[in-house]
Every structure is written in C-alpha cells, then in structure tokens.
Design a protein around this motif. Structure first.
Motif, PDB file in Angstrom:
ATOM      1  N   THR A   1      -1.547   6.350   5.581  1.00 42.02           N
ATOM      2  CA  THR A   1      -1.137   7.237   4.490  1.00 42.02           C
ATOM      3  C   THR A   1      -2.020   8.478   4.439  1.00 42.02           C
ATOM      4  O   THR A   1      -1.522   9.607   4.312  1.00 42.02           O
ATOM      5  CB  THR A   1      -1.216   6.492   3.149  1.00 42.02           C
ATOM      6  OG1 THR A   1      -0.323   5.363   3.186  1.00 42.02           O
ATOM      7  CG2 THR A   1      -0.824   7.392   1.991  1.00 42.02           C
ATOM      8  N   PHE A   2      -3.316   8.273   4.558  1.00 41.74           N
ATOM      9  CA  PHE A   2      -4.253   9.397   4.537  1.00 41.74           C
ATOM     10  C   PHE A   2      -3.991  10.349   5.699  1.00 41.74           C
ATOM     11  O   PHE A   2      -3.975  11.580   5.524  1.00 41.74           O
ATOM     12  CB  PHE A   2      -5.691   8.876   4.601  1.00 41.74           C
ATOM     13  CG  PHE A   2      -6.723   9.970   4.660  1.00 41.74           C
ATOM     14  CD1 PHE A   2      -7.141  10.613   3.510  1.00 41.74           C
ATOM     15  CD2 PHE A   2      -7.269  10.370   5.874  1.00 41.74           C
ATOM     16  CE1 PHE A   2      -8.088  11.627   3.556  1.00 41.74           C
ATOM     17  CE2 PHE A   2      -8.210  11.394   5.940  1.00 41.74           C
ATOM     18  CZ  PHE A   2      -8.625  12.020   4.782  1.00 41.74           C
TER      19      PHE A   2
ATOM     20  N   LYS B   1      -0.705  12.404   5.156  1.00 44.26           N
ATOM     21  CA  LYS B   1      -0.874  13.444   4.147  1.00 44.26           C
ATOM     22  C   LYS B   1      -1.787  14.562   4.645  1.00 44.26           C
ATOM     23  O   LYS B   1      -1.537  15.748   4.406  1.00 44.26           O
ATOM     24  CB  LYS B   1      -1.423  12.834   2.861  1.00 44.26           C
ATOM     25  CG  LYS B   1      -0.427  11.931   2.150  1.00 44.26           C
ATOM     26  CD  LYS B   1      -0.995  11.367   0.860  1.00 44.26           C
ATOM     27  CE  LYS B   1       0.044  10.519   0.123  1.00 44.26           C
ATOM     28  NZ  LYS B   1      -0.493   9.957  -1.141  1.00 44.26           N
TER      29      LYS B   1
ATOM     30  N   GLU C   1      -3.492   2.137   4.384  1.00 45.62           N
ATOM     31  CA  GLU C   1      -4.247   3.156   3.655  1.00 45.62           C
ATOM     32  C   GLU C   1      -4.616   4.307   4.588  1.00 45.62           C
ATOM     33  O   GLU C   1      -4.447   5.491   4.242  1.00 45.62           O
ATOM     34  CB  GLU C   1      -5.517   2.559   3.044  1.00 45.62           C
ATOM     35  CG  GLU C   1      -5.284   1.606   1.892  1.00 45.62           C
ATOM     36  CD  GLU C   1      -4.966   2.306   0.573  1.00 45.62           C
ATOM     37  OE1 GLU C   1      -4.778   3.548   0.568  1.00 45.62           O
ATOM     38  OE2 GLU C   1      -4.901   1.607  -0.455  1.00 45.62           O
TER      39      GLU C   1
ATOM     40  N   VAL D   1       0.833  -1.206   0.000  1.00 43.37           N
ATOM     41  CA  VAL D   1       0.000   0.000   0.000  1.00 43.37           C
ATOM     42  C   VAL D   1       0.865   1.252   0.000  1.00 43.37           C
ATOM     43  O   VAL D   1       0.584   2.226  -0.709  1.00 43.37           O
ATOM     44  CB  VAL D   1      -0.952  -0.008   1.211  1.00 43.37           C
ATOM     45  CG1 VAL D   1      -1.735   1.297   1.300  1.00 43.37           C
ATOM     46  CG2 VAL D   1      -1.898  -1.197   1.143  1.00 43.37           C
TER      47      VAL D   1
ATOM     48  N   LYS E   1       2.210   1.793  -3.437  1.00 42.48           N
ATOM     49  CA  LYS E   1       1.153   2.260  -4.340  1.00 42.48           C
ATOM     50  C   LYS E   1       0.904   3.757  -4.164  1.00 42.48           C
ATOM     51  O   LYS E   1       0.591   4.465  -5.129  1.00 42.48           O
ATOM     52  CB  LYS E   1      -0.137   1.480  -4.054  1.00 42.48           C
ATOM     53  CG  LYS E   1      -1.318   1.859  -4.939  1.00 42.48           C
ATOM     54  CD  LYS E   1      -2.598   1.180  -4.479  1.00 42.48           C
ATOM     55  CE  LYS E   1      -3.101   1.791  -3.172  1.00 42.48           C
ATOM     56  NZ  LYS E   1      -4.443   1.255  -2.790  1.00 42.48           N
ATOM     57  N   ASN E   2       1.058   4.236  -2.937  1.00 44.61           N
ATOM     58  CA  ASN E   2       0.782   5.636  -2.627  1.00 44.61           C
ATOM     59  C   ASN E   2       2.026   6.524  -2.601  1.00 44.61           C
ATOM     60  O   ASN E   2       1.953   7.690  -2.201  1.00 44.61           O
ATOM     61  CB  ASN E   2       0.073   5.727  -1.269  1.00 44.61           C
ATOM     62  CG  ASN E   2      -1.361   5.246  -1.321  1.00 44.61           C
ATOM     63  OD1 ASN E   2      -2.242   5.938  -1.835  1.00 44.61           O
ATOM     64  ND2 ASN E   2      -1.613   4.047  -0.813  1.00 44.61           N
TER      65      ASN E   2
ATOM     66  N   VAL F   1       4.703   6.306  -0.729  1.00 44.39           N
ATOM     67  CA  VAL F   1       5.233   6.536   0.620  1.00 44.39           C
ATOM     68  C   VAL F   1       6.540   5.766   0.789  1.00 44.39           C
ATOM     69  O   VAL F   1       6.593   4.556   0.545  1.00 44.39           O
ATOM     70  CB  VAL F   1       4.220   6.084   1.698  1.00 44.39           C
ATOM     71  CG1 VAL F   1       4.815   6.208   3.094  1.00 44.39           C
ATOM     72  CG2 VAL F   1       2.937   6.901   1.588  1.00 44.39           C
TER      73      VAL F   1
END
Length: 205
Positions: free
Chosen positions: A177-178, A181, A174, A26, A29-30, A32
């Motif tokens: 990560t949110f 950010k 996920e 994940v 994918k983002n 990070v």
C-alpha cells in the motif's frame, strides 16, 4: 488504488486464500480496492509462441488470460498467490502468467508486485523466486514483508494458525500500500523513469 489478486490454488478456501484474506484486511483498512480471481481450477493451456499477440495485442487463446489483461492494465498492484507443488508454483498458474505477461503490450513499469506462496513444509523459497521473476522482468517494484512472503499449512485453512505467516501477510500488504501510494505521488511530480530503446542480444551474436 486498485490491486488485482490472482489465486493460483485449485482449492477454494485453501491456505493461499488464508494468506490473501489477511492481506485484504489491510487493504480495506487503507481504502485500497481489490479483486481476487481464482484460476487454479481452470483449464489453461501454456504459451505456444505463435506471435499472435505481437500483431493483435492479445493472446490467441481467448480465455481468462484476455479477461485478466484489462484488469492488470488498470491495477496499481498485482498479488500472485500459489500453493507449492514440487518446489514450484501450480502449473496452471505458470501457464496463465507466461501468457498474461507475454501477450499484454501495455507498460507495467512501477506497478507493484507481491508474490505469496503456501506449503505444508518445504519448497517455498524456490516457488517464491519463480513468481518474483515475472515482476522483475517487467520493471515492477516488489513488495516485501517481515519475512519471505509465505504461509504454512497442510489442510485447507490450517495456515491461519501460522501466526508469523499471518503477520508477514499483513506487513506485505502494508508495504505494498505504501509503495503504490508513494509511486502515485512520484509519478505525479517526477513522472516515471525514462526508458532506452530495447536491446535484444543472444549468445550467438
């Protein structure tokens, strides 16, 4: 975004690593960045409350704790993973975390924390609770998932068959990560919450 992942398992490729591997997918994918450091096989002594860190800004025992301190300071998020031994995280990991959090003078406020625990069967909830306390005492928001952040497996690598556990790891990553950010944007626009001068009390007076 940078994430530091501390693996408290003494087993390379164990079920803690399986949980971490699912999170890494994940992060990649983002976009990070992440770095995993495995400490469970190291010889790490516990804190002796000598006060050296108050005067010098680092731990008196110059080992991996001081090496991790700078990585911790620079990261936006911290993942701590551990197998469950006697309903608690690995003792080596606890010794490291006590010293790492106690000896580092930098402000940890709004770094995002996530705990991951792995076990054959029981003790996950209590181990998870122990690890989360390092975050809550430091003003660090905690990333949750779709269930408690745990995976099940006995033999090394067996946790990959825990489909719900793997889904939980993905959702934790996920959400982490949110949060990272979102906090970065909020810090840029609003800054971080103001802090009062620390009050120290005891049960005596």
């Amino acid at each position: 975004m940078k994430v530091l992942m501390i693996n408290g398992s003494p087993r390379v490729g164990g079920n803690t690593s399986v949980g971490f591997a699912e999170m890494k997918k994940v992060f990649e994918k983002n976009g990070v960045e992440y770095e995993e450091i495995q400490v469970g096989q190291m010889d790490i002594r516990g804190c002796v409350c000598c006060g050296f860190c108050f005067k010098n800004g680092r731990c008196a025992f110059d080992d991996v704790v001081n090496e991790l301190a700078e990585k911790f300071r620079e990261c936006d998020g911290l993942v701590i993973g551990s197998p469950v031994y006697y309903a608690s995280p690995n003792g080596t990991l606890i010794s490291l975390l006590d010293r790492l959090f106690y000896s580092t003078p930098f402000d940890k406020t709004m770094k995002v924390g996530a705990a991951v625990v792995a076990a054959r069967r029981g003790g996950l909830a209590t181990a998870f609770d122990v690890l989360n306390k390092y975050f809550t005492i430091s003003g660090m928001p905690i990333a949750s998932g779709s269930y408690w952040n745990d995976v099940h497996g006995r033999r090394p690598g067996e946790a990959v068959a825990d489909e719900e556990g793997m889904q939980t790891m993905r959702s934790v990553a996920e959400n982490m990560t949110f949060l990272m950010k979102s906090i970065a944007l909020g810090r840029e626009k609003f800054g971080i919450p103001e802090k009062e001068k620390k009050i120290f009390t005891s049960f005596i007076k």
